[in-house]
Design a protein around this motif. Structure first.
Motif, PDB file in Angstrom:
ATOM      1  N   ILE A 203       0.667  -1.210   0.075  1.00 40.94           N
ATOM      2  CA  ILE A 203       0.052  -0.150   0.161  1.00 40.94           C
ATOM      3  C   ILE A 203       0.870   1.267   0.009  1.00 40.94           C
ATOM      4  N   ALA A 204       2.047   1.185   0.882  1.00 43.28           N
ATOM      5  CA  ALA A 204       2.816   2.403   0.892  1.00 43.28           C
ATOM      6  C   ALA A 204       3.434   2.715  -0.214  1.00 43.28           C
ATOM      7  N   ASP A 205       3.905   1.644  -1.037  1.00 37.89           N
ATOM      8  CA  ASP A 205       4.548   1.792  -2.368  1.00 37.89           C
ATOM      9  C   ASP A 205       3.813   2.536  -3.279  1.00 37.89           C
ATOM     10  N   ALA A 206       2.687   2.007  -3.402  1.00 33.80           N
ATOM     11  CA  ALA A 206       1.545   2.697  -4.387  1.00 33.80           C
ATOM     12  C   ALA A 206       1.230   4.122  -4.060  1.00 33.80           C
ATOM     13  N   ILE A 207       1.056   4.271  -2.656  1.00 34.75           N
ATOM     14  CA  ILE A 207       1.009   5.830  -2.374  1.00 34.75           C
ATOM     15  C   ILE A 207       2.165   6.729  -2.534  1.00 34.75           C
ATOM     16  N   ARG A 208       3.500   5.994  -2.386  1.00 36.96           N
ATOM     17  CA  ARG A 208       4.548   6.715  -2.581  1.00 36.96           C
ATOM     18  C   ARG A 208       4.736   7.135  -4.173  1.00 36.96           C
ATOM     19  N   SER A 209       4.127   6.211  -4.881  1.00 42.35           N
ATOM     20  CA  SER A 209       4.174   6.500  -6.359  1.00 42.35           C
ATOM     21  C   SER A 209       3.161   7.399  -7.094  1.00 42.35           C
ATOM     22  N   GLN A 210       2.298   7.521  -6.078  1.00 44.74           N
ATOM     23  CA  GLN A 210       1.105   8.443  -6.418  1.00 44.74           C
ATOM     24  C   GLN A 210       0.129   7.925  -7.296  1.00 44.74           C
ATOM     25  N   ASP A 211       0.298   6.529  -7.121  1.00 45.95           N
ATOM     26  CA  ASP A 211      -0.823   5.583  -8.054  1.00 45.95           C
ATOM     27  C   ASP A 211      -2.004   5.437  -7.249  1.00 45.95           C
ATOM     28  N   SER A 212      -3.092   6.448  -7.575  1.00 43.48           N
ATOM     29  CA  SER A 212      -4.233   5.837  -6.847  1.00 43.48           C
ATOM     30  C   SER A 212      -5.113   4.512  -7.272  1.00 43.48           C
ATOM     31  N   ALA A 213      -5.129   4.127  -8.320  1.00 45.54           N
ATOM     32  CA  ALA A 213      -5.528   2.976  -8.446  1.00 45.54           C
ATOM     33  C   ALA A 213      -4.814   1.789  -7.975  1.00 45.54           C
ATOM     34  N   ALA A 214      -3.631   1.841  -7.931  1.00 41.09           N
ATOM     35  CA  ALA A 214      -2.918   0.813  -7.078  1.00 41.09           C
ATOM     36  C   ALA A 214      -2.960   0.773  -5.803  1.00 41.09           C
ATOM     37  N   ALA A 215      -3.011   1.870  -5.228  1.00 37.11           N
ATOM     38  CA  ALA A 215      -3.103   2.050  -3.694  1.00 37.11           C
ATOM     39  C   ALA A 215      -4.598   1.633  -3.339  1.00 37.11           C
ATOM     40  N   ALA A 216      -5.901   1.895  -4.021  1.00 37.16           N
ATOM     41  CA  ALA A 216      -7.044   1.411  -3.681  1.00 37.16           C
ATOM     42  C   ALA A 216      -7.052  -0.131  -3.704  1.00 37.16           C
ATOM     43  N   ALA A 217      -6.508  -0.524  -4.766  1.00 37.34           N
ATOM     44  CA  ALA A 217      -6.540  -2.294  -4.719  1.00 37.34           C
ATOM     45  C   ALA A 217      -5.706  -3.062  -3.721  1.00 37.34           C
ATOM     46  N   ALA A 218      -4.503  -2.097  -3.485  1.00 38.27           N
ATOM     47  CA  ALA A 218      -3.719  -2.652  -2.368  1.00 38.27           C
ATOM     48  C   ALA A 218      -4.519  -2.903  -1.179  1.00 38.27           C
ATOM     49  N   MET A 219      -5.088  -1.843  -0.983  1.00 37.42           N
ATOM     50  CA  MET A 219      -5.823  -1.745   0.371  1.00 37.42           C
ATOM     51  C   MET A 219      -7.082  -2.654   0.451  1.00 37.42           C
ATOM     52  N   LEU A 220      -7.846  -2.903  -0.763  1.00 39.53           N
ATOM     53  CA  LEU A 220      -8.973  -3.860  -0.789  1.00 39.53           C
ATOM     54  C   LEU A 220      -8.203  -5.230  -0.393  1.00 39.53           C
ATOM     55  N   GLU A 221      -7.150  -5.462  -1.117  1.00 41.59           N
ATOM     56  CA  GLU A 221      -6.614  -6.970  -0.851  1.00 41.59           C
ATOM     57  C   GLU A 221      -6.188  -6.919   0.649  1.00 41.59           C
ATOM     58  N   HIS A 222      -5.520  -5.887   1.274  1.00 39.20           N
ATOM     59  CA  HIS A 222      -5.173  -5.857   2.608  1.00 39.20           C
ATOM     60  C   HIS A 222      -6.644  -6.317   3.354  1.00 39.20           C
ATOM     61  N   ILE A 223      -7.701  -5.318   3.064  1.00 44.20           N
ATOM     62  CA  ILE A 223      -8.683  -5.571   4.188  1.00 44.20           C
ATOM     63  C   ILE A 223      -9.434  -7.121   3.938  1.00 44.20           C
TER      64      ILE A 223
END
Length: 235
Positions: A203-223
């Motif tokens: 999740i942090a890597d996606a946020i760092r890269s400012q990739d909103s779609a990847a961050a959302a997908a990673a968080m959903l996977e985490h939940i």
């Protein structure tokens, strides 16, 4: 044939109650040992042997009692009794907690996925620093054999702050107590602290890269990952 059918029926009825039976056994042990607030329960290995269950099964029951506030599980110390309620009240609380879990997960998957998406779009350098510090804190906890609950909490708080959405932050504050239930339940699963930490890094890597779609997908996977808890599998 009738006898076999009756036996099968009894088995089906009793299975969902096994978890409750173990919690009752622990409470009966606490009563018989005359333990009071501040007293420490025996080590998991000893307690599992006395109750005739595996350590993994016992650990899940202890997590449920921790969520209910009956015990406080401290790394290096063990399970400390906070208060000694009667068995019916504990079972009632356990059932309420179990029925609440799916809805808590539903709320988290709605709110936190959006927060991760916004965090990727709006995060500042300072926000990223706070996220990295939370990751480091959880990594240190996990490295010592701890569950990493504090670092986990800091990480999700940092992601929420990075989203810069006052209303969503207020909603997360509102459900914070309920989220704590899912956090304790999840991190009590064998191997879960390490899995959760790796999931946080993604999740942090996606946020760092400012990739909103990847961050959302990673968080959903985490939940989805943290929603996989033993209590929901017992019946």
């Amino acid at each position: 044939m009738a006898k076999q059918a009756a036996t099968h029926q009894i088995s089906r009825v009793s299975r969902p109650r096994l978890y409750e039976q173990l919690v009752e056994q622990i409470m009966d042990f606490i009563e018989a040992a005359q333990l009071g607030p501040g007293d420490t329960l025996p080590a998991e290995r000893d307690l599992a042997e006395r109750l005739g269950v595996s350590r993994a099964t016992l650990a899940q029951a202890l997590v449920a009692l921790e969520v209910l506030g009956v015990i406080d599980v401290q790394h290096g110390t063990g399970a400390v009794l906070v208060y000694r309620p009667n068995v019916p009240s504990v079972i009632k609380g356990l059932r309420e907690h179990r029925s609440r879990l799916p809805e808590i997960v539903e709320a988290r998957s709605t709110l936190e996925v959006k927060l991760a998406e916004l965090a990727a779009a709006r995060r500042t350098g300072q926000d990223m620093k706070a996220i990295d510090q939370a990751l480091d804190a959880m990594a240190e906890e996990v490295a010592t054999g701890d569950r990493g609950a504090r670092g986990d909490e800091l990480f999700h708080q940092a992601v929420t702050a990075a989203a810069h959405s006052a209303v969503l932050a207020q909603l997360m504050t509102f459900i914070a107590g309920m989220v704590l239930e899912t956090r304790l339940e999840s991190l009590g699963q064998p191997g879960r602290p390490e899995q959760s930490l790796a999931s946080h890094r993604k999740i942090a890597d996606a946020i760092r890269s400012q990739d909103s779609a990847a961050a959302a997908a990673a968080m959903l996977e985490h939940i989805d990952l943290v929603s996989d808890v033993a209590l929901l599998k017992h019946g």
